[in-house]
Design an enzyme around this catalytic site. Structure first.
Site, PDB file in Angstrom:
ATOM      1  N   HIS A 306       0.754  -1.069   0.077  1.00  6.09           N
ATOM      2  CA  HIS A 306       0.165   0.036   0.132  1.00  6.09           C
ATOM      3  C   HIS A 306       0.858   1.135   0.184  1.00  6.09           C
ATOM      4  O   HIS A 306       1.923   1.220   0.681  1.00  6.09           O
ATOM      5  CB  HIS A 306      -1.074   0.115   1.215  1.00  6.09           C
ATOM      6  CG  HIS A 306      -1.956   0.869   1.195  1.00  6.09           C
ATOM      7  ND1 HIS A 306      -1.832   2.237   1.234  1.00  6.09           N
ATOM      8  CD2 HIS A 306      -3.170   0.698   0.591  1.00  6.09           C
ATOM      9  CE1 HIS A 306      -3.109   2.886   1.137  1.00  6.09           C
ATOM     10  NE2 HIS A 306      -4.034   1.868   0.609  1.00  6.09           N
ATOM     11  N   ASP A 363      -8.040  -5.079  -0.150  1.00  6.39           N
ATOM     12  CA  ASP A 363      -8.355  -5.821  -1.378  1.00  6.39           C
ATOM     13  C   ASP A 363      -8.070  -7.219  -1.079  1.00  6.39           C
ATOM     14  O   ASP A 363      -8.686  -8.209  -1.931  1.00  6.39           O
ATOM     15  CB  ASP A 363      -7.938  -5.438  -2.711  1.00  6.39           C
ATOM     16  CG  ASP A 363      -8.402  -3.916  -3.016  1.00  6.39           C
ATOM     17  OD1 ASP A 363      -7.681  -2.906  -3.517  1.00  6.39           O
ATOM     18  OD2 ASP A 363      -9.687  -3.638  -2.995  1.00  6.39           O
TER      19      ASP A 363
HETATM   20  C1  SDX Z   1      -6.059   0.257  -2.880  1.00  5.75           C
HETATM   21  O1  SDX Z   1      -4.287   4.710  -1.812  1.00  5.75           O
HETATM   22  C2  SDX Z   1      -5.136   4.259  -1.126  1.00  5.75           C
HETATM   23  O2  SDX Z   1      -5.615   4.488  -0.270  1.00  5.75           O
HETATM   24  C3  SDX Z   1      -5.860   2.957  -2.280  1.00  5.75           C
HETATM   25  C4  SDX Z   1      -6.808   2.002  -1.396  1.00  5.75           C
HETATM   26  C5  SDX Z   1      -8.358   3.167  -1.289  1.00  5.75           C
HETATM   27  O3  SDX Z   1      -8.939   2.487  -0.233  1.00  5.75           O
HETATM   28  O4  SDX Z   1      -8.484   3.868  -1.812  1.00  5.75           O
HETATM   29  O5  SDX Z   1      -6.392   1.765  -0.217  1.00  5.75           O
HETATM   30  C6  SDX Z   1      -7.207   1.004  -2.391  1.00  5.75           C
HETATM   31  O6  SDX Z   1      -5.950   0.743  -4.041  1.00  5.75           O
HETATM   32  C7  SDX Z   1      -5.304  -0.639  -2.147  1.00  5.75           C
HETATM   33  C8  SDX Z   1      -4.080  -1.182  -3.090  1.00  5.75           C
HETATM   34  C9  SDX Z   1      -4.597  -2.264  -4.157  1.00  5.75           C
HETATM   35  N1  SDX Z   1      -3.701  -2.557  -4.921  1.00  5.75           N
HETATM   36  C10 SDX Z   1      -2.876  -3.965  -5.038  1.00  5.75           C
HETATM   37  O7  SDX Z   1      -3.357  -4.774  -4.182  1.00  5.75           O
HETATM   38  C11 SDX Z   1      -1.958  -4.074  -6.168  1.00  5.75           C
HETATM   39  C12 SDX Z   1      -0.663  -4.774  -5.522  1.00  5.75           C
HETATM   40  N2  SDX Z   1       0.028  -3.622  -4.737  1.00  5.75           N
HETATM   41  C13 SDX Z   1       0.969  -2.861  -5.477  1.00  5.75           C
HETATM   42  O8  SDX Z   1       0.881  -2.610  -6.843  1.00  5.75           O
HETATM   43  C14 SDX Z   1       1.569  -1.717  -4.565  1.00  5.75           C
HETATM   44  O9  SDX Z   1       1.819  -2.318  -3.523  1.00  5.75           O
HETATM   45  C15 SDX Z   1       0.723  -0.537  -4.632  1.00  5.75           C
HETATM   46  C16 SDX Z   1       0.320   0.086  -6.201  1.00  5.75           C
HETATM   47  C17 SDX Z   1      -0.452  -0.705  -3.767  1.00  5.75           C
HETATM   48  C18 SDX Z   1       1.629   0.554  -3.849  1.00  5.75           C
HETATM   49  O10 SDX Z   1       2.692   0.923  -4.795  1.00  5.75           O
HETATM   50  P1  SDX Z   1       3.604   1.997  -4.378  1.00  5.75           P
HETATM   51  O11 SDX Z   1       3.540   2.789  -3.145  1.00  5.75           O
HETATM   52  O12 SDX Z   1       3.982   2.627  -5.657  1.00  5.75           O
HETATM   53  O13 SDX Z   1       4.966   1.136  -3.928  1.00  5.75           O
HETATM   54  P2  SDX Z   1       6.045   0.617  -5.109  1.00  5.75           P
HETATM   55  O14 SDX Z   1       5.270  -0.031  -5.976  1.00  5.75           O
HETATM   56  O15 SDX Z   1       6.896   1.564  -5.295  1.00  5.75           O
HETATM   57  O16 SDX Z   1       6.747  -0.715  -4.179  1.00  5.75           O
HETATM   58  C19 SDX Z   1       7.788  -0.549  -3.333  1.00  5.75           C
HETATM   59  C20 SDX Z   1       8.430  -1.879  -3.289  1.00  5.75           C
HETATM   60  C21 SDX Z   1       9.084  -2.296  -4.715  1.00  5.75           C
HETATM   61  O17 SDX Z   1      10.203  -3.014  -4.660  1.00  5.75           O
HETATM   62  P3  SDX Z   1      11.550  -2.264  -4.940  1.00  5.75           P
HETATM   63  O18 SDX Z   1      11.407  -1.455  -6.175  1.00  5.75           O
HETATM   64  O19 SDX Z   1      11.826  -1.524  -3.691  1.00  5.75           O
HETATM   65  O20 SDX Z   1      12.567  -3.484  -4.879  1.00  5.75           O
HETATM   66  O21 SDX Z   1       7.755  -2.854  -3.130  1.00  5.75           O
HETATM   67  C22 SDX Z   1       7.468  -3.917  -4.114  1.00  5.75           C
HETATM   68  C23 SDX Z   1       7.939  -3.085  -5.091  1.00  5.75           C
HETATM   69  O22 SDX Z   1       8.233  -3.579  -6.354  1.00  5.75           O
HETATM   70  N3  SDX Z   1       6.092  -4.124  -4.099  1.00  5.75           N
HETATM   71  C24 SDX Z   1       5.506  -5.336  -4.231  1.00  5.75           C
HETATM   72  C25 SDX Z   1       4.414  -5.314  -3.994  1.00  5.75           C
HETATM   73  N4  SDX Z   1       3.542  -3.948  -3.815  1.00  5.75           N
HETATM   74  C26 SDX Z   1       4.805  -3.182  -3.696  1.00  5.75           C
HETATM   75  N5  SDX Z   1       6.321  -6.545  -4.881  1.00  5.75           N
HETATM   76  C27 SDX Z   1       5.339  -7.619  -4.590  1.00  5.75           C
HETATM   77  N6  SDX Z   1       4.209  -7.589  -4.631  1.00  5.75           N
HETATM   78  C28 SDX Z   1       3.427  -6.538  -4.272  1.00  5.75           C
HETATM   79  N7  SDX Z   1       2.243  -6.368  -4.118  1.00  5.75           N
END
Ligand code: SDX
Length: 427
Positions: A306, A363
């Site tokens: 998140h 989710d």
């Molecule tokens: C919602 O913002 C809100 O409030 C949203 C929400 C709401 O109520 O409106 O809470 C609802 O959208 C919840 C999120 C739902 N999405 C998912 O579950 C999709 C999977 N999650 C990711 O795509 C990700 O965690 C996000 C999009 C939610 C957040 O992404 P960020 O903040 O841009 O973080 P990032 O992509 O920069 O990740 C940081 C690190 C990275 O690794 P490094 O580059 O540091 O090595 O964490 C890793 C990412 O690759 N990472 C994951 C991951 N989420 C982050 N690796 C594997 N699986 C994951 N799910």
């Protein structure tokens, strides 16, 4: 004594006021940055940038706290119902009986959708994703409710608000009915908001509609848990579109499209699809954990991570508990619930996830309950939109009442410098 932030650049010092919120969050007010220092900030994804001051929702990602207008999400999920929470988010206070009755009445009075809208719905193939249909129908509502566009008075805003709260559940139910070739209906307005939504979605022609109270209670709680979440992607979209004074319905339509993305609200559908894939593959969660950690592999653990929560998403905790309760009450056995719990346990012990503070989000478990309630997977994100509607409305109304300026971020240009035009023959 008001605090200030000092920026030193190119041998000069600049001072900026600091805003401190009621929960002691601190923001540097850079309104004068470009005018005084000729500088802008750069922050892709706005990870460190506040777009507004808001009194609606407070969340603390480090502590896993979420409150709507100061009330803890745990209390609201247990003790309130969805329309009470909608009123609280939009108008700032929990309604007394009289105010809630008037709000409910005004919404019911507006639940009729123009018959011509059915022709627009008929234009979609059955294969259309319900989120695309819902976004289009919400935008189409404008044509049949022109007075809801140019809303400057609070009364005009109220009229537009009760219209969208009345009509949106009908449109959402109709997207499902259309997909399953069922007649479009209006349910029964003697029922509560959530029960009537369920009836519009699921009543069968010629059959007496009945539903287990546990189903309605679970649905009501899920809608409350999704109702607002401060400046997330879709809410920021609603505020951005609303800031041009495009009107509430157009802003909500844009918010639906933003929510659709699998990185945002579309994740609830993606989670179930991921869990089903793991089940079909023999249930080897370790293999999928490794895929999620592999930078070369586009696979991510959907429902995990998140932007703000670097601790348990408090909503995920409540939904996980509710999943056990609802499936138990309904006598539903869903093997993917055990796969989800196994995946969560493994991830919380895995250094990759622990180091990045990746926890289950809202989710991760919600789809398991939706499925137990008989909601088709392609409707999961529509359920998220139904829950988020009052939050979008509240944020749009706050932005318009504060007369906030049109949203228009800056950029750093990295393209070509000035060059002479070359005639076609010489290229
Ligand atoms: C919602 O913002 C809100 O409030 C949203 C929400 C709401 O109520 O409106 O809470 C609802 O959208 C919840 C999120 C739902 N999405 C998912 O579950 C999709 C999977 N999650 C990711 O795509 C990700 O965690 C996000 C999009 C939610 C957040 O992404 P960020 O903040 O841009 O973080 P990032 O992509 O920069 O990740 C940081 C690190 C990275 O690794 P490094 O580059 O540091 O090595 O964490 C890793 C990412 O690759 N990472 C994951 C991951 N989420 C982050 N690796 C594997 N699986 C994951 N799910």
């Amino acid at each position: 004594m008001s605090k200030i932030a000092t920026l030193e650049f190119d041998g000069k010092k600049y001072e900026f006021p600091v805003t401190v919120g009621t929960e002691d969050e601190i923001g540097i007010d850079i309104k004068k940055l470009r005018g005084e220092a000729g500088l802008i900030t750069l922050d892709p994804g706005y990870k460190n940038t506040g777009s507004c001051e808001s009194a609606i929702t407070f969340l603390d990602g480090e502590k896993g706290i979420l409150r709507y207008r100061g009330y803890a999400i745990e209390d609201l999920a247990e003790k309130a119902d969805f329309l009470e929470v909608a009123y609280l988010l939009i108008f700032g206070e929990l309604p007394n009986k009289e105010k809630l009755e008037k709000f409910t009445h005004d919404i019911k009075e507006q639940s009729q959708v123009d018959e011509e809208m059915k022709k627009i719905l008929d234009g979609f193939p059955k294969s259309a994703h319900p989120m695309g249909v819902l976004s289009s129908l919400t935008s189409a509502l404008i044509a049949f409710n022109p007075s809801s566009v140019d809303v400057s008075s609070e009364q005009d805003m109220y009229n537009a608000i009760v219209k969208i709260l009345g009509k949106f559940p009908v449109l959402a139910a109709w997207t499902l009915r259309k997909k399953h070739s069922l007649p479009l209906n209006y349910g029964d307005d003697t029922l509560g908001y959530v029960e009537n939504l369920h009836k519009m979605m699921f009543e069968k022609p010629g059959k007496t509609y009945k539903v287990d109270k546990a189903v309605i209670d679970a649905l009501d709680k899920l809608l409350i848990l999704h109702a607002d979440h401060e400046q997330n992607c879709s809410t920021s979209t609603v505020r951005m579109v609303g800031s041009s004074h495009a009107g509430l319905f157009a802003s909500i339509s844009a918010g639906i499209s933003a929510l659709w993305g699998p990185l945002h609200g579309g994740a609830n559908q993606a989670v179930i699809e991921m869990l089903e894939r793991i089940k079909e593959d023999g249930g080897d969660t370790h293999k999928f954990m490794e895929k999620a950690k592999d930078k070369e592999d586009p696979f991510r653990l959907m429902g995990f991570g998140h932007r703000v929560y670097k601790n348990f998403d408090p909503r995920a905790k409540i939904i996980k508990k509710s999943a056990d309760e609802v499936l138990g009450k309904l006598g539903v056995e869903d093997p993917v619930l055990d796969i989800a719990k196994g995946l969560e346990k493994k991830a919380l012990e895995d250094d990759y996830f622990v180091k990045r503070k990746l926890y289950p989000n809202v989710d991760f478990y919600s789809g398991i309950i939706y499925r137990a309630l008989g909601i088709p997977v392609e409707m999961f994100t529509v359920m998220f939109a139904l829950g988020r509607l009052p939050g979008w409305i509240a944020q749009w109304r706050e932005m318009r009442l504060k007369k906030e300026p049109i949203g228009r971020p800056r950029q750093i240009y990295i393209g070509e410098n000035l060059r002479d035009f070359k005639p076609l023959g010489s290229r």
